[in-house]
Design a protein around this motif. Sequence first.
Motif, mmCIF file in Angstrom:
data_model
loop_
_atom_site.group_PDB
_atom_site.id
_atom_site.type_symbol
_atom_site.label_atom_id
_atom_site.label_comp_id
_atom_site.label_asym_id
_atom_site.label_seq_id
_atom_site.Cartn_x
_atom_site.Cartn_y
_atom_site.Cartn_z
ATOM 1 N N PHE A 1 31.132 -128.246 105.472
ATOM 2 C CA PHE A 1 31.875 -127.182 104.803
ATOM 3 C C PHE A 1 30.892 -126.044 104.539
ATOM 4 N N SER A 2 31.203 -124.854 105.088
ATOM 5 C CA SER A 2 30.288 -123.714 104.970
ATOM 6 C C SER A 2 30.903 -122.622 104.107
ATOM 7 N N LEU A 3 30.026 -121.908 103.386
ATOM 8 C CA LEU A 3 30.440 -120.800 102.524
ATOM 9 C C LEU A 3 29.472 -119.642 102.754
ATOM 10 N N LEU A 4 30.014 -118.459 102.990
ATOM 11 C CA LEU A 4 29.219 -117.247 103.179
ATOM 12 C C LEU A 4 29.411 -116.340 101.975
ATOM 13 N N MET A 5 28.310 -115.975 101.341
ATOM 14 C CA MET A 5 28.333 -115.035 100.219
ATOM 15 C C MET A 5 27.868 -113.679 100.758
ATOM 16 N N VAL A 6 28.736 -112.655 100.671
ATOM 17 C CA VAL A 6 28.483 -111.336 101.271
ATOM 18 C C VAL A 6 28.331 -110.288 100.162
ATOM 19 N N ASP A 7 27.332 -109.402 100.323
ATOM 20 C CA ASP A 7 27.110 -108.330 99.345
ATOM 21 C C ASP A 7 26.822 -107.038 100.108
ATOM 22 N N ILE B 1 25.503 -104.941 105.193
ATOM 23 C CA ILE B 1 25.752 -106.062 104.279
ATOM 24 C C ILE B 1 24.662 -107.117 104.437
ATOM 25 N N SER B 2 24.439 -107.878 103.369
ATOM 26 C CA SER B 2 23.557 -109.053 103.391
ATOM 27 C C SER B 2 24.425 -110.299 103.156
ATOM 28 N N ILE B 3 24.071 -111.376 103.866
ATOM 29 C CA ILE B 3 24.906 -112.582 103.815
ATOM 30 C C ILE B 3 24.033 -113.814 103.555
ATOM 31 N N GLY B 4 24.446 -114.607 102.576
ATOM 32 C CA GLY B 4 23.828 -115.912 102.323
ATOM 33 C C GLY B 4 24.743 -117.014 102.824
ATOM 34 N N VAL B 5 24.197 -117.910 103.632
ATOM 35 C CA VAL B 5 24.993 -118.988 104.254
ATOM 36 C C VAL B 5 24.559 -120.335 103.668
#
Length: 556
Positions: free
Chosen positions: A416-422, A509-513
């Motif tokens: 299960f993956s979650l991407l946090m985008v800012d 944008i910056s993304i944390g995976v």
Amino acid sequence: MFGSFQINRSTLQTRLIIAVTLLLLLTTFLSFIPTVIVIKHQRTEEALTNLEQVVSYQKQLIDRWITEREYDLTYLVSSLHEPQNNQQFVDVLTTFTKSHPDFLGMAIADPQGQIIFSTGNPIEGEVTKRSFFQQALYGETCISDLFYTRTSMKYTIVIATPIRDHEGKISNVLLGFVNHSALRELMQAFKLGETGQTYLMNNEGYLLTEPAYTYEKREAEGSSSSSFLSSQTGKEHPLFIKAKQGEKYGPSYDNDWGREVYGDYLWTNHGNWLIIAEMDRDEILEPYYHYRMITLSVVATVLFLAFLYVLYLSKQIQAPLQSLLEGTKKIEAGEYGYQIKAEGIRRSTKELVHLASIFNEMSLRVADNVQLLRERENKLELLSNTDELTCVANRRYFNERYELMWNFATRMQHPFSLLMVDIDFFKNYNDTYGHLAGDQAIHLVAHALQHSVKRTTDFVARYGGEEFVILLPNTDEAGAMQVGEELRHQVELLQLEHSSSSVASHVTISIGVATVVPQEGELATYLLTLADEALYQAKQEGRNRVVAAKSPPVLS
């Protein structure tokens, strides 16, 4: 109002009043409930009295049997006073055993518990620790509980009595081994109806004899009594509990073999044995059932005649009622606006015709209201789940979907993956271009993110301010990184001017995976924390990039 009331046989009201009144009069006249209750009570009291008498007779029989067996041993002891050689001892014991079929064998033990002489090989080893032997050494004649002897392969009861020498001192102990079958036959001496039976327990709740029906069933199946008796305990038996408390048991109960019975008890053998007599409740109440059946038959006959009259009346209203019932089912199934046809109710009573007309009007109103409610519900649900600015899912809807997806991944053990985008340097963007332009930029970024995910199961939501989250079920880290790069690329293609950014001249944008295989008991916030840390790392490394969280590897 009441003065205008007229009896009209064509109305449903009048017909039902006549039918119900007739039924009530007939059933009241034929109801013999008090009589039935009295008969049941009398029969129960009679059965309890019979059980009490049987228990009393059985106690007298057992007491007499115990006295006779003790007398037998006392008589035998009197013949063992004179000195005799070993063969004479054996001859006396053998002769006694043959002449007394209740005994499996006899034995003489010295004060140390060693068997000196025996017949029939009833027991082996010493009996020092046996309670019956210890009591005999104190000069008392004692009867043991039931126990299994390996030498004879049978259950037996031991009667122990002291042997005294010429000076009156106890020199040895005489042991008589009583055949368990003799005690069982003794307990079956009285016949109590077809299902009545008596049996014995000791004061610890273990069976000494088994009920007649279990004995007959076991004999038919060919199973041994040793396996049955050794496995049976009556510590939870209602009568045993009452007997230990010295109380009587009034109502019926379920015994240890699943039979509903009435029972009674008495203690015997100095309070060491408990006699229980039981009889099936069905047999006791059979006369009551017979009388009740006759009464019910008479009542049923009269009710049947009344039913014929009601049936005659019901034929005139059956069709419209059926139409109303079908209409109700149609509406319940969602077919709002259903109309009852006029042909089906034309010949019915005026009340039902009017009722059908009202039903049709209400059905049309319900259809209109349901349609209006559905439209409003759809609008409200869409508004409550959607972020007004970006038109993607809001934070509240994200929380619901995130919990569902997390639980599903936990059950299926899928990654299960979650991407946090800012959005990079968004505060600077607002300061430079104004809040209206900032809102437009957030809207365009959200639109790009929404249209970049490929699967229907993927989920995009606004997390707060300029932050977004993307849920990717059943996606490993490599796949999540690939999606993240595609999202970042699509935002760059927007080419939204951002002069105050130190990364690029346009919005980035910056993304944390973060990717995990959720485990049972693991908190759902764990994945959010990992993604947030990865986003922080992406910012630290210069922004406009996709960074995976440093977590244990996840197998795809």
